[in-house]
Scaffold this motif. Structure first.
Motif, PDB file in Angstrom:
ATOM      1  N   ASP A  91     -10.405  55.846   4.907  1.00 27.05           N
ATOM      2  CA  ASP A  91      -9.466  54.733   4.759  1.00 27.05           C
ATOM      3  C   ASP A  91     -10.268  53.433   4.813  1.00 27.05           C
ATOM      4  O   ASP A  91     -10.839  53.073   5.832  1.00 27.05           O
ATOM      5  N   LEU A  92     -10.318  52.722   3.699  1.00 35.81           N
ATOM      6  CA  LEU A  92     -11.075  51.478   3.626  1.00 35.81           C
ATOM      7  C   LEU A  92     -10.277  50.279   4.128  1.00 35.81           C
ATOM      8  O   LEU A  92     -10.787  49.160   4.165  1.00 35.81           O
ATOM      9  N   GLU A  93      -9.026  50.513   4.499  1.00 38.09           N
ATOM     10  CA  GLU A  93      -8.138  49.484   5.057  1.00 38.09           C
ATOM     11  C   GLU A  93      -7.941  48.296   4.126  1.00 38.09           C
ATOM     12  O   GLU A  93      -7.825  47.156   4.577  1.00 38.09           O
ATOM     13  N   VAL A  94      -7.927  48.567   2.830  1.00 41.85           N
ATOM     14  CA  VAL A  94      -7.620  47.549   1.834  1.00 41.85           C
ATOM     15  C   VAL A  94      -6.648  48.163   0.831  1.00 41.85           C
ATOM     16  O   VAL A  94      -6.567  49.380   0.682  1.00 41.85           O
ATOM     17  N   GLU A  95      -5.914  47.298   0.134  1.00 37.98           N
ATOM     18  CA  GLU A  95      -4.906  47.787  -0.808  1.00 37.98           C
ATOM     19  C   GLU A  95      -5.530  48.388  -2.070  1.00 37.98           C
ATOM     20  O   GLU A  95      -5.063  49.381  -2.592  1.00 37.98           O
ATOM     21  N   ARG A  96      -6.589  47.762  -2.557  1.00 39.49           N
ATOM     22  CA  ARG A  96      -7.249  48.241  -3.777  1.00 39.49           C
ATOM     23  C   ARG A  96      -8.550  48.920  -3.384  1.00 39.49           C
ATOM     24  O   ARG A  96      -9.325  48.378  -2.599  1.00 39.49           O
ATOM     25  N   VAL A  97      -8.779  50.122  -3.943  1.00 41.08           N
ATOM     26  CA  VAL A  97      -9.945  50.922  -3.568  1.00 41.08           C
ATOM     27  C   VAL A  97     -10.638  51.449  -4.832  1.00 41.08           C
ATOM     28  O   VAL A  97     -10.033  51.492  -5.903  1.00 41.08           O
ATOM     29  N   PRO A  98     -11.894  51.876  -4.710  1.00 44.26           N
ATOM     30  CA  PRO A  98     -12.530  52.542  -5.850  1.00 44.26           C
ATOM     31  C   PRO A  98     -11.762  53.825  -6.173  1.00 44.26           C
ATOM     32  O   PRO A  98     -11.395  54.570  -5.266  1.00 44.26           O
ATOM     33  N   THR A  99     -11.512  54.050  -7.448  1.00 49.71           N
ATOM     34  CA  THR A  99     -10.713  55.215  -7.836  1.00 49.71           C
ATOM     35  C   THR A  99     -11.330  55.980  -9.000  1.00 49.71           C
ATOM     36  O   THR A  99     -12.187  55.474  -9.718  1.00 49.71           O
ATOM     37  N   TYR A 100     -10.838  57.195  -9.149  1.00 54.14           N
ATOM     38  CA  TYR A 100     -11.001  58.006 -10.345  1.00 54.14           C
ATOM     39  C   TYR A 100      -9.658  57.975 -11.053  1.00 54.14           C
ATOM     40  O   TYR A 100      -8.618  57.748 -10.426  1.00 54.14           O
ATOM     41  N   CYS A 101      -9.654  58.262 -12.339  1.00 53.89           N
ATOM     42  CA  CYS A 101      -8.410  58.454 -13.065  1.00 53.89           C
ATOM     43  C   CYS A 101      -8.239  59.965 -13.217  1.00 53.89           C
ATOM     44  O   CYS A 101      -9.062  60.617 -13.863  1.00 53.89           O
ATOM     45  N   GLU A 102      -7.221  60.522 -12.582  1.00 50.74           N
ATOM     46  CA  GLU A 102      -7.010  61.968 -12.598  1.00 50.74           C
ATOM     47  C   GLU A 102      -5.936  62.352 -13.614  1.00 50.74           C
ATOM     48  O   GLU A 102      -4.863  61.762 -13.646  1.00 50.74           O
ATOM     49  N   PHE A 103      -6.255  63.359 -14.420  1.00 57.03           N
ATOM     50  CA  PHE A 103      -5.299  63.951 -15.353  1.00 57.03           C
ATOM     51  C   PHE A 103      -5.034  65.364 -14.858  1.00 57.03           C
ATOM     52  O   PHE A 103      -5.980  66.141 -14.659  1.00 57.03           O
ATOM     53  N   ALA A 104      -3.778  65.700 -14.626  1.00 59.29           N
ATOM     54  CA  ALA A 104      -3.404  67.034 -14.148  1.00 59.29           C
ATOM     55  C   ALA A 104      -2.383  67.628 -15.114  1.00 59.29           C
ATOM     56  O   ALA A 104      -1.325  67.053 -15.330  1.00 59.29           O
ATOM     57  N   VAL A 105      -2.746  68.772 -15.703  1.00 61.29           N
ATOM     58  CA  VAL A 105      -1.913  69.401 -16.730  1.00 61.29           C
ATOM     59  C   VAL A 105      -1.657  70.858 -16.362  1.00 61.29           C
ATOM     60  O   VAL A 105      -2.616  71.625 -16.198  1.00 61.29           O
ATOM     61  N   PRO A 106      -0.390  71.264 -16.231  1.00 54.93           N
ATOM     62  CA  PRO A 106      -0.123  72.690 -15.995  1.00 54.93           C
ATOM     63  C   PRO A 106      -0.349  73.491 -17.282  1.00 54.93           C
ATOM     64  O   PRO A 106       0.061  73.069 -18.365  1.00 54.93           O
ATOM     65  N   VAL A 107      -1.038  74.614 -17.162  1.00 51.91           N
ATOM     66  CA  VAL A 107      -1.289  75.506 -18.296  1.00 51.91           C
ATOM     67  C   VAL A 107      -1.086  76.948 -17.819  1.00 51.91           C
ATOM     68  O   VAL A 107      -1.074  77.222 -16.624  1.00 51.91           O
TER      69      VAL A 107
END
Length: 143
Positions: A91-107
């Motif tokens: 928890d970096l205790e800030v609203e905006r954090v470093p992120t990944y963009c996750e794509f989740a697809v059911p197959v």
């Protein structure tokens, strides 16, 4: 006459029956394809996102295929919108954090030794089985 017709039809009936056995559908299992695109953005978690830079082909409605090692298509569809997920568990205790963009697809796919993801005609990306959050095939791009 009936015996002659029966004798002539028997080989073609047997051939059709054997072909039907060969074409029997393989057992398939539901799972989720999860792709984390490293896009080096700072933003809130849980917002819609897409790939950036050389990964702009990762976006909502981009066509995808899950293939095996020989290139056989096991599943296909369109990507949903990506969702930003925190890069760090801390928890970096800030609203905006470093992120990944996750794509989740059911197959639902047949069991294979190797799975690959092809997005919008780009080179295949190796997918790794991972059951930490349920049955899934996972990749981090770039690897």
């Amino acid at each position: 006459m009936r015996r002659v017709l029966s004798a002539l039809m028997l080989p073609s009936l047997l051939t059709a029956a054997l072909a039907a056995c060969d074409d029997a559908e393989e057992a398939r299992s539901p799972m989720t394809v999860r792709v984390l695109v490293r896009d080096i953005n700072i933003r809130p978690e849980g917002v819609e996102c897409a790939g950036t830079g050389p990964y702009t082909h990762f976006h909502n409605r981009a066509p995808f295929q899950v293939t095996d090692d020989a290139g056989g298509v096991l599943a296909e569809g369109a990507l949903p919108p990506g969702t930003s997920v925190a890069t760090f568990e801390e928890d970096l205790e800030v609203e905006r954090v470093p992120t990944y963009c996750e794509f989740a697809v059911p197959v639902t796919v047949a069991a294979r030794d190797t799975y690959r993801l092809v997005v919008d005609g780009h080179p295949p990306i190796a997918l790794t089985p991972n059951d930490s959050e349920g049955p899934a095939l996972v990749a981090v791009v770039p690897s």
